[in-house]
Design an enzyme around this catalytic site. Structure first.
Site, PDB file in Angstrom:
ATOM      1  N   GLY A 189      14.919  -7.331 -14.472  1.00  0.00           N
ATOM      2  CA  GLY A 189      14.303  -7.581 -13.185  1.00  0.00           C
ATOM      3  C   GLY A 189      13.940  -6.346 -12.388  1.00  0.00           C
ATOM      4  O   GLY A 189      14.814  -5.608 -11.962  1.00  0.00           O
ATOM      5  N   SER A 190      12.687  -6.067 -12.153  1.00  0.00           N
ATOM      6  CA  SER A 190      12.304  -4.804 -11.539  1.00  0.00           C
ATOM      7  C   SER A 190      10.856  -4.862 -11.060  1.00  0.00           C
ATOM      8  O   SER A 190      10.256  -5.927 -10.979  1.00  0.00           O
ATOM      9  CB  SER A 190      12.496  -3.666 -12.542  1.00  0.00           C
ATOM     10  OG  SER A 190      11.970  -4.024 -13.805  1.00  0.00           O
ATOM     11  N   ARG A 191      10.297  -3.670 -10.771  1.00  0.00           N
ATOM     12  CA  ARG A 191       8.954  -3.596 -10.217  1.00  0.00           C
ATOM     13  C   ARG A 191       8.307  -2.285 -10.621  1.00  0.00           C
ATOM     14  O   ARG A 191       8.990  -1.283 -10.868  1.00  0.00           O
ATOM     15  CB  ARG A 191       9.045  -3.697  -8.694  1.00  0.00           C
ATOM     16  CG  ARG A 191       7.756  -3.452  -7.949  1.00  0.00           C
ATOM     17  CD  ARG A 191       7.967  -3.814  -6.504  1.00  0.00           C
ATOM     18  NE  ARG A 191       7.125  -3.078  -5.599  1.00  0.00           N
ATOM     19  CZ  ARG A 191       7.204  -3.172  -4.281  1.00  0.00           C
ATOM     20  NH1 ARG A 191       8.100  -3.966  -3.732  1.00  0.00           N
ATOM     21  NH2 ARG A 191       6.407  -2.475  -3.510  1.00  0.00           N
TER      22      ARG A 191
END
Length: 232
Positions: A189-191
């Site tokens: 989960g990240s960006r």
């Protein structure tokens, strides 16, 4: 089973994933020995771990000037923002495209352009939800400044998320990258933020799904205006 169907189920795995898959498998075996229903839950989690670390083949457009998405996910924001100081891109606002990756997306990151890595800059930080705007400023991040053949530069920033605890970057300053080439990944989960050169318009819209190495983000040699979209 047809070859095409098999390829969509059995995919290559990023080297970072092997030990995690092994750990999930061992825990699953223990759960089976304790209670069979727990074993089935463990099996489901092991399959999820396998797909999280998948590293599928991508077909990258090769026309000069095209920028492709560096990450799978959804465009969460497109807005003018001053780039992080460590990128060395100046203080003037640049168009930033933010791509949010949830825990079901492929997390292998790819170079959006053919370029030289002019700068690699890691910054420690917090681990707030990567979908929030403040994540770009406060979260742990790793930034790349990519120098294009014509001298222009773009910024690519890997940002850790709420459950992400490690950013991997496999490139060094001075290294040359081709469009779509793998350069790292973020665990869980990240960006990823992309800062476009001045005067370059995005060819994607907020809410659009991205495919790393394939979806065209922008055209560096076109004067086409920014696109608009309609959800239906």
């Amino acid at each position: 089973m047809a070859i095409g169907t098999l390829d969509s189920v059995v995919m290559p795995i990023h080297r970072e994933g092997y030990r995690f898959i092994a750990i999930f498998g061992i825990v699953t075996l223990g759960l089976y020995l304790l209670w069979t229903p727990l074993g089935w839950i463990g099996l489901g989690l092991t399959v999820w771990c396998y797909y999280f670390f998948r590293d599928p083949v991508r077909v990258t457009p090769q026309r000069a000037g095209l920028m492709v998405s560096p990450a799978d996910g959804v465009v969460s924001a497109i807005q003018p923002v001053t780039p992080p100081v460590e990128l060395g891109l100046g203080e003037a606002p640049l168009t930033r495209i933010s791509i949010f990756m949830d825990v079901f997306n492929c997390h292998v990151n790819r170079s959006p352009v053919e370029a030289e890595v002019a700068r690699v800059a890691y910054r420690p930080g917090r681990f707030v939800n990567a979908s929030l705007d403040k994540a770009s400023e406060h979260n742990e991040r790793n930034g790349l400044t990519l120098r294009l053949p014509d001298g222009r530069q773009i910024g690519v920033v890997q940002i850790a998320g709420l459950v992400a605890r490690r950013i991997l970057c496999d490139v060094v300053e001075g290294q040359s990258l081709r469009t779509g080439e793998r350069f790292g990944m973020i665990r869980f989960g990240s960006r990823l933020d992309v800062y476009l050169p001045e005067g370059v318009a995005p060819l994607v819209i907020e809410g659009q799904k991205m495919i790393a190495g394939e979806t065209v983000l922008a055209d560096l040699v076109s004067d086409e205006p920014a696109r608009e979209g309609l959800a239906d």
